[in-house]
Design an enzyme around this catalytic site. Structure first.
Site, PDB file in Angstrom:
ATOM      1  N   TYR A   1      -6.897  18.878  -9.158  1.00  0.00           N
ATOM      2  CA  TYR A   1      -6.986  17.621  -8.423  1.00  0.00           C
ATOM      3  C   TYR A   1      -7.954  16.662  -9.124  1.00  0.00           C
ATOM      4  O   TYR A   1      -7.645  15.471  -9.306  1.00  0.00           O
ATOM      5  CB  TYR A   1      -7.450  17.889  -6.993  1.00  0.00           C
ATOM      6  CG  TYR A   1      -7.706  16.651  -6.168  1.00  0.00           C
ATOM      7  CD1 TYR A   1      -6.653  15.931  -5.619  1.00  0.00           C
ATOM      8  CD2 TYR A   1      -8.998  16.197  -5.944  1.00  0.00           C
ATOM      9  CE1 TYR A   1      -6.878  14.788  -4.864  1.00  0.00           C
ATOM     10  CE2 TYR A   1      -9.237  15.054  -5.186  1.00  0.00           C
ATOM     11  CZ  TYR A   1      -8.188  14.359  -4.658  1.00  0.00           C
ATOM     12  OH  TYR A   1      -8.419  13.219  -3.908  1.00  0.00           O
TER      13      TYR A   1
ATOM     14  N   ILE B   1       0.854  -1.189   0.000  1.00  0.00           N
ATOM     15  CA  ILE B   1       0.000   0.000   0.000  1.00  0.00           C
ATOM     16  C   ILE B   1       0.886   1.234   0.000  1.00  0.00           C
ATOM     17  O   ILE B   1       1.805   1.350   0.819  1.00  0.00           O
ATOM     18  CB  ILE B   1      -0.921   0.013   1.241  1.00  0.00           C
ATOM     19  CG1 ILE B   1      -1.702  -1.299   1.347  1.00  0.00           C
ATOM     20  CG2 ILE B   1      -1.880   1.214   1.201  1.00  0.00           C
ATOM     21  CD1 ILE B   1      -2.339  -1.526   2.703  1.00  0.00           C
TER      22      ILE B   1
ATOM     23  N   GLY C   1      -4.486   5.345   3.732  1.00  0.00           N
ATOM     24  CA  GLY C   1      -3.428   4.350   3.619  1.00  0.00           C
ATOM     25  C   GLY C   1      -3.079   3.726   4.947  1.00  0.00           C
ATOM     26  O   GLY C   1      -2.918   2.502   5.049  1.00  0.00           O
TER      27      GLY C   1
ATOM     28  N   SER D   1       1.359   6.950   5.629  1.00  0.00           N
ATOM     29  CA  SER D   1       1.740   7.748   6.792  1.00  0.00           C
ATOM     30  C   SER D   1       0.547   8.312   7.540  1.00  0.00           C
ATOM     31  O   SER D   1       0.653   8.689   8.706  1.00  0.00           O
ATOM     32  CB  SER D   1       2.660   8.901   6.368  1.00  0.00           C
ATOM     33  OG  SER D   1       1.988   9.776   5.474  1.00  0.00           O
ATOM     34  N   SER D   2      -0.621   8.367   6.877  1.00  0.00           N
ATOM     35  CA  SER D   2      -1.824   8.900   7.527  1.00  0.00           C
ATOM     36  C   SER D   2      -3.046   8.509   6.711  1.00  0.00           C
ATOM     37  O   SER D   2      -2.935   7.898   5.647  1.00  0.00           O
ATOM     38  CB  SER D   2      -1.740  10.435   7.658  1.00  0.00           C
ATOM     39  OG  SER D   2      -1.728  11.039   6.368  1.00  0.00           O
ATOM     40  N   GLY D   3      -4.215   8.883   7.228  1.00  0.00           N
ATOM     41  CA  GLY D   3      -5.446   8.762   6.461  1.00  0.00           C
ATOM     42  C   GLY D   3      -5.803   7.377   5.985  1.00  0.00           C
ATOM     43  O   GLY D   3      -5.671   6.382   6.704  1.00  0.00           O
TER      44      GLY D   3
END
Length: 257
Positions: free
Chosen positions: A140, A6, A14, A10-12
């Site tokens: 985005y 994955i 994932g 580092s956050s969120g």
């Protein structure tokens, strides 16, 4: 024991997805630009590796260290709010380097092993901005919409090798670090002329009817990984499910069904 790699852990989404698969007995390779093993409980089934999806040498090193994998989740991404008129093209290119080209590069790097084994799954995490337009996220949205088209086409050309490609489409996740991680990048992107409109947009985002949480995205990735069907899209979150239903209903009406 299956192995999943994955990106952007580092956050969120994932981070939560890595924890989700680890808790369910998978071998997990959690990657991030700056490794932080302390984010996870100690386990012989989880490794944290450095990975910058914008750098070919970093991709090659991470995949060599990971060894054979069964599933790749392209989750790493950058967020961007701002008026497109005020967005430097260098910033647009940065967004595409991670969200679009980084996803493509990771996918291309794992395909030889998947094709040779005639087995493997790529899950690309996009966004519901691809399902319904939203203002102030034009660059985005473009970076994520490109991945939707990429995934649709790729799924067709890899089916002959029994390699699958799927999409997970999260909704609006105010609990993530989407905005905080891009705060510096977004400075100055709301010119005075756009300020009243932007304020109305941000006010609406502050009172959403429904949102998406990290566990809901992790669960959607889990469903996609375990689903043998040829389903392409997996909306994640109550708002995402509502948008997907609305889009499908509109498509049926247009077709006269």
């Amino acid at each position: 024991m299956k192995t999943i790699l994955i990106t952007g852990c580092s956050s969120g989404y994932g981070l939560e997805t890595a924890r989700h698969f680890q808790a369910r007995g998978w071998q997990v390779i959690a990657t991030m630009r700056t490794p932080r093993a302390e984010l996870f409980p100690l386990s012989g089934r989880l490794r944290v590796l450095p990975l910058d999806v914008t750098k070919p040498e970093s991709i090659a090193a991470a995949l060599e260290a990971a060894g054979p994998i069964d599933v790749l989740v392209n989750n790493a991404g950058l967020g961007l709010f701002g008026a497109f008129e005020a967005t430097p093209m260098a910033t647009v290119r940065d967004i595409f380097e991670t969200n679009t080209f980084g996803t493509m590069a990771m996918t291309q790097a794992v395909l030889p092993q998947f094709r040779r084994r005639r087995s493997g799954l790529v899950i690309n995490v996009t966004s519901t901005v691809t399902l319904a337009p939203m203002p102030l996220v034009a660059a985005y949205t473009a970076s994520k919409t490109a991945i939707e088209g990429f995934t649709e086409s790729l799924a067709l050309e890899l089916a002959a090798f029994d390699v699958r490609v799927k999409l997970v489409e999260p909704g609006y996740g105010p609990g993530t670090r989407f905005t905080a991680n891009g705060a510096e990048r977004m400075q100055g992107l709301i010119p005075e002329a756009y300020a009243p409109f932007a304020q109305s947009v941000f006010a609406a985002l502050g009172r959403p009817a429904a949102v998406t949480t990290e566990p809901e995205v992790a669960e959607a990735v889990w469903r996609a990984a375990g689903d043998p069907a040829a389903t392409l899209r997996y909306p994640a979150g109550a708002d995402a499910l509502a948008l997907a239903l609305a889009r499908n209903t509109a498509a049926l009406r247009q077709s006269g069904v």
